[in-house]
Design a protein around this motif. Structure first.
Motif, PDB file in Angstrom:
ATOM      1  N   GLU A  77       2.094   3.075   6.563  1.00 56.50           N
ATOM      2  CA  GLU A  77       0.886   3.405   7.335  1.00 56.50           C
ATOM      3  C   GLU A  77       0.901   4.911   7.611  1.00 56.50           C
ATOM      4  O   GLU A  77       1.762   5.442   8.329  1.00 56.50           O
ATOM      5  CB  GLU A  77       0.753   2.611   8.647  1.00 56.50           C
ATOM      6  CG  GLU A  77       0.373   1.150   8.422  1.00 56.50           C
ATOM      7  CD  GLU A  77      -0.974   0.978   7.719  1.00 56.50           C
ATOM      8  OE1 GLU A  77      -1.979   1.587   8.130  1.00 56.50           O
ATOM      9  OE2 GLU A  77      -1.017   0.241   6.711  1.00 56.50           O
ATOM     10  N   SER A  78      -0.101   5.570   7.028  1.00 57.01           N
ATOM     11  CA  SER A  78      -0.119   7.039   7.013  1.00 57.01           C
ATOM     12  C   SER A  78      -0.046   7.673   8.399  1.00 57.01           C
ATOM     13  O   SER A  78       0.685   8.643   8.595  1.00 57.01           O
ATOM     14  CB  SER A  78      -1.378   7.529   6.298  1.00 57.01           C
ATOM     15  OG  SER A  78      -1.422   6.962   5.025  1.00 57.01           O
ATOM     16  N   ARG A  89       0.832  -1.215   0.000  1.00 60.95           N
ATOM     17  CA  ARG A  89       0.000   0.000   0.000  1.00 60.95           C
ATOM     18  C   ARG A  89       0.861   1.258   0.000  1.00 60.95           C
ATOM     19  O   ARG A  89       2.015   1.230   0.444  1.00 60.95           O
ATOM     20  CB  ARG A  89      -0.892   0.031   1.255  1.00 60.95           C
ATOM     21  CG  ARG A  89      -1.832  -1.159   1.407  1.00 60.95           C
ATOM     22  CD  ARG A  89      -3.022  -1.038   0.475  1.00 60.95           C
ATOM     23  NE  ARG A  89      -3.938  -2.158   0.651  1.00 60.95           N
ATOM     24  CZ  ARG A  89      -5.076  -2.084   1.333  1.00 60.95           C
ATOM     25  NH1 ARG A  89      -5.429  -0.967   1.917  1.00 60.95           N
ATOM     26  NH2 ARG A  89      -5.865  -3.138   1.413  1.00 60.95           N
ATOM     27  N   VAL A  90       0.268   2.331  -0.454  1.00 56.95           N
ATOM     28  CA  VAL A  90       0.920   3.643  -0.383  1.00 56.95           C
ATOM     29  C   VAL A  90       0.127   4.515   0.578  1.00 56.95           C
ATOM     30  O   VAL A  90      -1.080   4.289   0.745  1.00 56.95           O
ATOM     31  CB  VAL A  90       0.979   4.309  -1.784  1.00 56.95           C
ATOM     32  CG1 VAL A  90       1.971   3.587  -2.668  1.00 56.95           C
ATOM     33  CG2 VAL A  90      -0.390   4.407  -2.437  1.00 56.95           C
TER      34      VAL A  90
END
Ligand SMILES: N[C@@H](CCC(=O)N[C@@H](CS)C(=O)NCC(=O)O)C(=O)O
Length: 206
Positions: free
Chosen positions: A63-64, A50-51
């Motif tokens: 993980e933002s 994931r981005v």
């Protein structure tokens, strides 16, 4: 001199935008590099594929909310994390809600279904849209109720939870049936307007 942070991900991603908003709020240099989803390069950086992913020298984080916390604690500028326990815990609550429910229903079931229909013949999956149209009003009512008693999702000033949520609401405001979805929730609408007036949001949320 310290190298700018490298951020991987497409500019249009809601989560990439959350991290960019935090960088803008802290006024730090970053280098945004697009990366192909499911590519080996991305999987090497983030095994979940994931981005966004952030790289600062040898230090790689995905993980933002974690990336935003790093940015907040490593750099000068306005604090994006409240110091008092009540607001801090509330912020964590909203970060979790953003990750578990808002992203799932608003972004994946609704916004992405219009942008990239997942039906077999390239058609929009009505079941996904109908579920979203059932849940989004409930979610917006919850946000509206919360914001009737609080200025921001992170306490008395905007913080990480706000920068996670605003890119999703900003896109939803422009999605099909937006007027109908938001008309019962004036406080959320006012919150979006207030957030979009910030310099960071003017630059990143186009
Ligand atoms: N919980 C993750 C979610 C990241 C996420 O889902 N990013 C989306 C783009 S907005 C993505 O990478 N999608 C690719 C996929 O689902 O394969 C975070 O906070 O960073």
């Amino acid at each position: 001199m310290k190298q700018p942070l490298t951020l991987y991900g497409p500019e249009f991603s809601t989560y990439v935008r959350s991290v960019l908003l935090c960088c803008e709020e802290k006024d730090i240099d970053y280098n945004l590099q697009d990366i192909t989803l499911k590519s080996k390069k991305l999987l090497n950086l983030n095994p979940f594929g994931r981005v966004p992913v952030m790289q600062d020298g040898d230090y790689v984080v995905y993980e933002s909310a974690a990336i935003c916390l790093y940015i907040d604690t490593q750099f000068q500028g306005p604090a994006l994390t409240p110091t008092n326990t009540v607001d801090l815990v509330r912020m964590q609550q909203w970060i979790s809600i953003a990750n578990c429910y808002l992203d799932d229903i608003i972004v994946r079931n609704y916004l992405l279904e219009f942008a990239f229909p997942s039906g077999k013949t390239g058609a929009i999956d009505d079941d996904k849209i109908n579920l979203a149209l059932k849940l989004i009003p409930q979610y917006l009512a919850t946000l509206d109720h919360y914001l009737s008693r609080a200025d921001y999702f992170s306490g008395s000033r905007p913080g990480i939870a706000d920068y996670l949520i605003i890119p999703m609401l900003h896109y939803l405001r422009k999605a099909p049936r937006a007027e109908e979805l938001f008309e019962q929730h004036p406080i959320v609408s006012q919150y979006i307007k207030k957030m979009l007036e910030r310099k960071s949001c003017i630059k990143i949320l186009r």
